[in-house]
Design a protein around this motif. Structure first.
Motif, PDB file in Angstrom:
ATOM      1  N   ALA A   1       5.312  11.202   0.799  1.00  0.00           N
ATOM      2  CA  ALA A   1       6.578  10.611   1.219  1.00  0.00           C
ATOM      3  C   ALA A   1       6.442   9.639   2.388  1.00  0.00           C
ATOM      4  O   ALA A   1       7.118   8.598   2.408  1.00  0.00           O
ATOM      5  N   PRO A   2       5.586   9.922   3.405  1.00  0.00           N
ATOM      6  CA  PRO A   2       5.468   8.966   4.511  1.00  0.00           C
ATOM      7  C   PRO A   2       5.052   7.572   4.061  1.00  0.00           C
ATOM      8  O   PRO A   2       5.459   6.574   4.673  1.00  0.00           O
ATOM      9  N   ALA A   3       4.264   7.486   2.993  1.00  0.00           N
ATOM     10  CA  ALA A   3       3.836   6.172   2.509  1.00  0.00           C
ATOM     11  C   ALA A   3       5.029   5.380   1.992  1.00  0.00           C
ATOM     12  O   ALA A   3       5.185   4.185   2.295  1.00  0.00           O
ATOM     13  N   LEU A   4       5.906   6.042   1.219  1.00  0.00           N
ATOM     14  CA  LEU A   4       7.074   5.342   0.695  1.00  0.00           C
ATOM     15  C   LEU A   4       8.075   5.050   1.814  1.00  0.00           C
ATOM     16  O   LEU A   4       8.762   4.019   1.788  1.00  0.00           O
ATOM     17  N   THR A   5       8.148   5.934   2.804  1.00  0.00           N
ATOM     18  CA  THR A   5       8.991   5.661   3.967  1.00  0.00           C
ATOM     19  C   THR A   5       8.526   4.388   4.671  1.00  0.00           C
ATOM     20  O   THR A   5       9.340   3.548   5.071  1.00  0.00           O
TER      21      THR A   5
ATOM     22  N   LEU B   1       0.824  -1.206   0.000  1.00  0.00           N
ATOM     23  CA  LEU B   1       0.000   0.000   0.000  1.00  0.00           C
ATOM     24  C   LEU B   1       0.862   1.262   0.000  1.00  0.00           C
ATOM     25  O   LEU B   1       0.550   2.240  -0.682  1.00  0.00           O
ATOM     26  N   GLY B   2       1.961   1.227   0.759  1.00  0.00           N
ATOM     27  CA  GLY B   2       2.850   2.383   0.786  1.00  0.00           C
ATOM     28  C   GLY B   2       3.459   2.665  -0.575  1.00  0.00           C
ATOM     29  O   GLY B   2       3.546   3.821  -1.006  1.00  0.00           O
ATOM     30  N   ALA B   3       3.862   1.611  -1.273  1.00  0.00           N
ATOM     31  CA  ALA B   3       4.422   1.793  -2.611  1.00  0.00           C
ATOM     32  C   ALA B   3       3.363   2.304  -3.584  1.00  0.00           C
ATOM     33  O   ALA B   3       3.646   3.155  -4.442  1.00  0.00           O
ATOM     34  N   ALA B   4       2.132   1.799  -3.455  1.00  0.00           N
ATOM     35  CA  ALA B   4       1.051   2.206  -4.356  1.00  0.00           C
ATOM     36  C   ALA B   4       0.720   3.683  -4.204  1.00  0.00           C
ATOM     37  O   ALA B   4       0.344   4.356  -5.171  1.00  0.00           O
ATOM     38  N   VAL B   5       0.869   4.222  -2.990  1.00  0.00           N
ATOM     39  CA  VAL B   5       0.578   5.638  -2.745  1.00  0.00           C
ATOM     40  C   VAL B   5       1.829   6.496  -2.935  1.00  0.00           C
ATOM     41  O   VAL B   5       1.783   7.563  -3.559  1.00  0.00           O
ATOM     42  N   GLY B   6       2.946   6.030  -2.400  1.00  0.00           N
ATOM     43  CA  GLY B   6       4.148   6.852  -2.367  1.00  0.00           C
ATOM     44  C   GLY B   6       4.854   6.997  -3.699  1.00  0.00           C
ATOM     45  O   GLY B   6       5.335   8.085  -4.037  1.00  0.00           O
TER      46      GLY B   6
END
Length: 380
Positions: free
Chosen positions: A264-268, A228-233
């Motif tokens: 950025a927090p999502a990719l972090t 999910l983080g990659a999909a948003v970030g």
């Protein structure tokens, strides 16, 4: 390493990472900066901030074990970080983060007794409010015409001539240039402080729940966060890179920066969960062992990176400011970090702390750290 890549580009030229359009930038230059913007910018200072919030709970636990009052220790720690940050910003690098940590750390001290759920709720509120404000700012700049945005960019670039002269001048002019940029740097820190605080509070939440103590039981949740983080970030970061270093016009730059910052927090989170999952494998454990010594002396490495780069880019040394391409700067940063890995391994084989970590611990404890303190810290 991620923070070094960003700071190296920022210390190398006033045009770095879209501060203003560099008319002399080649396709390779823009590609390198675009890659750094996509995968690095805005992600790793949040990771450091999360770890700062998490480690706050370890500081509380340490004081409890020693039968000491936590608040005086934590206040001394914040004061130590503040002094280091001011010296760092004035003498070496205006983009210092330690001053921000020192000031916002006071909020953690005030919130030390809150529940894990309250800390997470507060993090969400802070993140939501600051994100909305930043996106509105970006949309406001989008209302400008391309000509107006280009004119604003040209005015900004015109002020870089004096900055280049100062950093290539002498030691006094370097300090003068850093002091002159302090007001703008403090304003930028204020704008970003909401995201730092949200990361602090998220780390505090995770620390209170001891979520990093045993990650083996959370693999499924970490895999979901990773995806999910990659999909948003990633889309947000790609948009930022295209807006700043890519084909979009100059009026898109601010909105791109804001979208990249908000996502950025999502990719972090993707990076954090990905590394934790990797560390559960045999190969990942070997990689972690390679990086661990540098992690144990992260503050020393952070400050020494700025010292080395100041010697390279400013009149303290080679005065190569605005003379090296982003590709060369990034390559040099990677070589510097590889050197730090090797030095950290040797130093940590003989000592429990890096030199600046030892100094900060002495300030925190108000006494010289004893060997038993070092052994306990190494065990933890």
């Amino acid at each position: 390493m991620g923070i070094l890549l960003v700071n190296a580009l920022m210390m190398a030229t006033p045009y770095a990472l879209g501060a203003a359009d560099d008319p002399g930038a080649s396709t390779l230059d823009r590609t390198v900066e675009g890659i750094v913007q996509t995968f690095v910018v805005g992600k790793f200072y949040l990771m450091f901030s999360f770890l700062f919030g998490y480690s706050f709970t370890l500081q509380l636990a340490s004081a409890d074990r020693d039968g000491a009052s936590a608040v005086p220790r934590l206040l001394r720690r914040s004061l130590g970080l503040l002094v280091l940050g001011v010296l760092h910003a004035v003498l070496l690098y205006i983009g210092d983060i330690l001053m921000t940590y020192a000031v916002l750390g006071l909020i953690l001290i005030a919130a030390r007794n809150c529940s894990a759920e309250t800390a997470l709720r507060a993090a969400r509120i802070v993140y939501g409010c600051v994100s909305a404000l930043m996106l509105l700012m970006g949309l406001a700049f989008l209302l400008m015409s391309d000509a107006e945005a280009a004119e604003l960019d040209a005015e900004l670039a015109a002020g870089f001539v004096g900055l280049v002269d100062d950093y290539r001048g002498d030691a006094a002019s370097v300090v003068q240039a850093n002091i002159g940029q302090l007001p703008d740097a403090l304003l930028a820190a204020l704008l970003m402080s909401g995201f730092v605080l949200a990361a602090f509070l998220t780390g505090l939440h995770c620390g209170k729940r001891r979520l990093l103590t045993d990650t083996g039981n959370q693999k499924a949740q970490m895999r979901r966060i990773f995806v999910l983080g990659a999909a948003v970030g990633l889309p947000g970061s790609l948009f930022m890179a295209l807006a700043i270093s890519g084909p979009l016009g100059p009026r898109w730059a601010v909105l791109g920066q804001m979208v990249g910052t908000v996502t950025a927090p999502a990719l972090t989170a993707t990076y954090v969960c990905g590394m934790l999952l990797l560390m559960k494998t045999a190969r990942g454990a070997r990689i972690a062992a390679l990086f661990a010594p540098a992690g144990r002396m992260a503050l020393t490495n952070y400050l020494s990176q700025s010292l080395v780069m100041a010697l390279v880019f400013t009149a303290y040394g080679l005065a190569l400011y605005d003379r090296l391409s982003p590709a060369i700067v990034v390559l040099g940063a990677l070589v510097l970090y590889a050197t730090q890995l090797a030095l950290s391994t040797r130093l940590m084989a003989r000592h429990r702390y890096g030199p600046v970590e030892w100094l900060l611990r002495a300030v925190t404890l108000a006494r010289l750290p004893h060997d038993r303190d070092r052994s306990a810290a190494a065990t933890r």
